[in-house]
Motif scaffolding. Sequence first.
Motif, PDB file in Angstrom:
ATOM      1  N   ARG A 106       0.843  -1.190   0.000  1.00 16.39           N
ATOM      2  CA  ARG A 106       0.000   0.000   0.000  1.00 16.39           C
ATOM      3  C   ARG A 106       0.880   1.242   0.000  1.00 16.39           C
ATOM      4  O   ARG A 106       1.819   1.349   0.779  1.00 16.39           O
ATOM      5  CB  ARG A 106      -0.915   0.028   1.231  1.00 16.39           C
ATOM      6  N   THR A 149      -2.330  12.111  -7.989  1.00 16.52           N
ATOM      7  CA  THR A 149      -3.454  11.180  -7.860  1.00 16.52           C
ATOM      8  C   THR A 149      -4.021  10.932  -9.254  1.00 16.52           C
ATOM      9  O   THR A 149      -4.022  11.833 -10.107  1.00 16.52           O
ATOM     10  CB  THR A 149      -4.589  11.718  -6.954  1.00 16.52           C
ATOM     11  N   THR A 201      -3.381  11.354   6.115  1.00 16.79           N
ATOM     12  CA  THR A 201      -4.740  10.891   5.883  1.00 16.79           C
ATOM     13  C   THR A 201      -4.722   9.474   5.321  1.00 16.79           C
ATOM     14  O   THR A 201      -5.492   8.612   5.755  1.00 16.79           O
ATOM     15  CB  THR A 201      -5.487  11.835   4.913  1.00 16.79           C
ATOM     16  N   ASP A 202      -3.827   9.240   4.348  1.00 15.53           N
ATOM     17  CA  ASP A 202      -3.676   7.885   3.804  1.00 15.53           C
ATOM     18  C   ASP A 202      -3.281   6.913   4.910  1.00 15.53           C
ATOM     19  O   ASP A 202      -3.800   5.803   4.987  1.00 15.53           O
ATOM     20  CB  ASP A 202      -2.603   7.831   2.713  1.00 15.53           C
ATOM     21  N   PHE A 227       3.753  -0.741   3.989  1.00  9.85           N
ATOM     22  CA  PHE A 227       3.469   0.609   3.525  1.00  9.85           C
ATOM     23  C   PHE A 227       4.701   1.172   2.845  1.00  9.85           C
ATOM     24  O   PHE A 227       5.814   1.058   3.365  1.00  9.85           O
ATOM     25  CB  PHE A 227       3.086   1.515   4.697  1.00  9.85           C
ATOM     26  N   TYR A 261      -6.246   5.875   7.201  1.00  9.04           N
ATOM     27  CA  TYR A 261      -7.142   4.954   6.508  1.00  9.04           C
ATOM     28  C   TYR A 261      -6.482   3.589   6.307  1.00  9.04           C
ATOM     29  O   TYR A 261      -7.086   2.547   6.585  1.00  9.04           O
ATOM     30  CB  TYR A 261      -7.552   5.551   5.154  1.00  9.04           C
ATOM     31  N   GLU A 262      -5.238   3.585   5.838  1.00  9.35           N
ATOM     32  CA  GLU A 262      -4.548   2.336   5.535  1.00  9.35           C
ATOM     33  C   GLU A 262      -4.257   1.525   6.795  1.00  9.35           C
ATOM     34  O   GLU A 262      -4.241   0.295   6.748  1.00  9.35           O
ATOM     35  CB  GLU A 262      -3.260   2.598   4.751  1.00  9.35           C
ATOM     36  N   ARG A 303       4.366  12.412  -4.372  1.00 13.72           N
ATOM     37  CA  ARG A 303       3.329  12.331  -3.343  1.00 13.72           C
ATOM     38  C   ARG A 303       2.072  13.141  -3.647  1.00 13.72           C
ATOM     39  O   ARG A 303       0.999  12.858  -3.137  1.00 13.72           O
ATOM     40  CB  ARG A 303       3.890  12.689  -1.968  1.00 13.72           C
ATOM     41  N   LEU A 343       1.525   5.304   0.534  1.00 11.27           N
ATOM     42  CA  LEU A 343       1.065   6.369   1.426  1.00 11.27           C
ATOM     43  C   LEU A 343       1.547   7.716   0.913  1.00 11.27           C
ATOM     44  O   LEU A 343       2.747   7.906   0.703  1.00 11.27           O
ATOM     45  CB  LEU A 343       1.607   6.164   2.840  1.00 11.27           C
ATOM     46  N   ARG A 344       0.613   8.657   0.726  1.00 10.70           N
ATOM     47  CA  ARG A 344       0.985  10.005   0.311  1.00 10.70           C
ATOM     48  C   ARG A 344       1.089  10.947   1.497  1.00 10.70           C
ATOM     49  O   ARG A 344       1.896  11.860   1.506  1.00 10.70           O
ATOM     50  CB  ARG A 344      -0.035  10.553  -0.679  1.00 10.70           C
ATOM     51  N   ASP A 345       0.228  10.731   2.495  1.00 14.44           N
ATOM     52  CA  ASP A 345       0.183  11.671   3.621  1.00 14.44           C
ATOM     53  C   ASP A 345      -0.446  11.001   4.840  1.00 14.44           C
ATOM     54  O   ASP A 345      -0.769   9.812   4.819  1.00 14.44           O
ATOM     55  CB  ASP A 345      -0.592  12.937   3.225  1.00 14.44           C
TER      56      ASP A 345
END
Length: 169
Positions: free
Chosen positions: A91, A131, A97-98, A120, A101-102, A128, A93-95
């Motif tokens: 998975r 999208t 928030t990700d 991760f 959730y992850e 980053r 991760l950009r930030d």
Amino acid sequence: MRIAFYPGSFDPVTNGHLDVLMRAFAVADKVVVGIGVHPGKAPLFSFEEREDMLRQAVADHGIDPARFSVVSFRNLVTRAAIEHGASLLVRGLRDGTDLDYEMQMAGMNGTMEPDLSTIFVAASPQTRHITATLVRQIAKLGGDVSAFVPAHVAAALSQRAATTQTAAD
């Protein structure tokens, strides 16, 4: 053999996806990219087009084709990963928030499939902000997406945007 499963929609494949994918090859002998197919959604590109885009991008990076495959799945990510022999779930991760959730997803997935470990991969600073949603929006409005996707994907997006615009006129 350590197999990693990297799920997503990849609609389209972005440099951010490739950043995560290339680093997944560093920890796995083989990476299976799982393209989630949702019957209620209409993707911009078909499964076959996304598969071709991924294969070309991986080949352009010089990865041995035997270390890579692309599959579609309609069921739970955990089931799809296990069905394809994976012990790792990748998975990106950009930030933060990700991450929030992850982490929840990793907990749920780990409960359902204890033998499947989530790893991760933090997005590089260069990718980053990328999208697929923003890339599609920029392309749809005629913008230049070449900084966000491989050249062959930018060409496909440009062609699709032109076709869509012509159909709308």
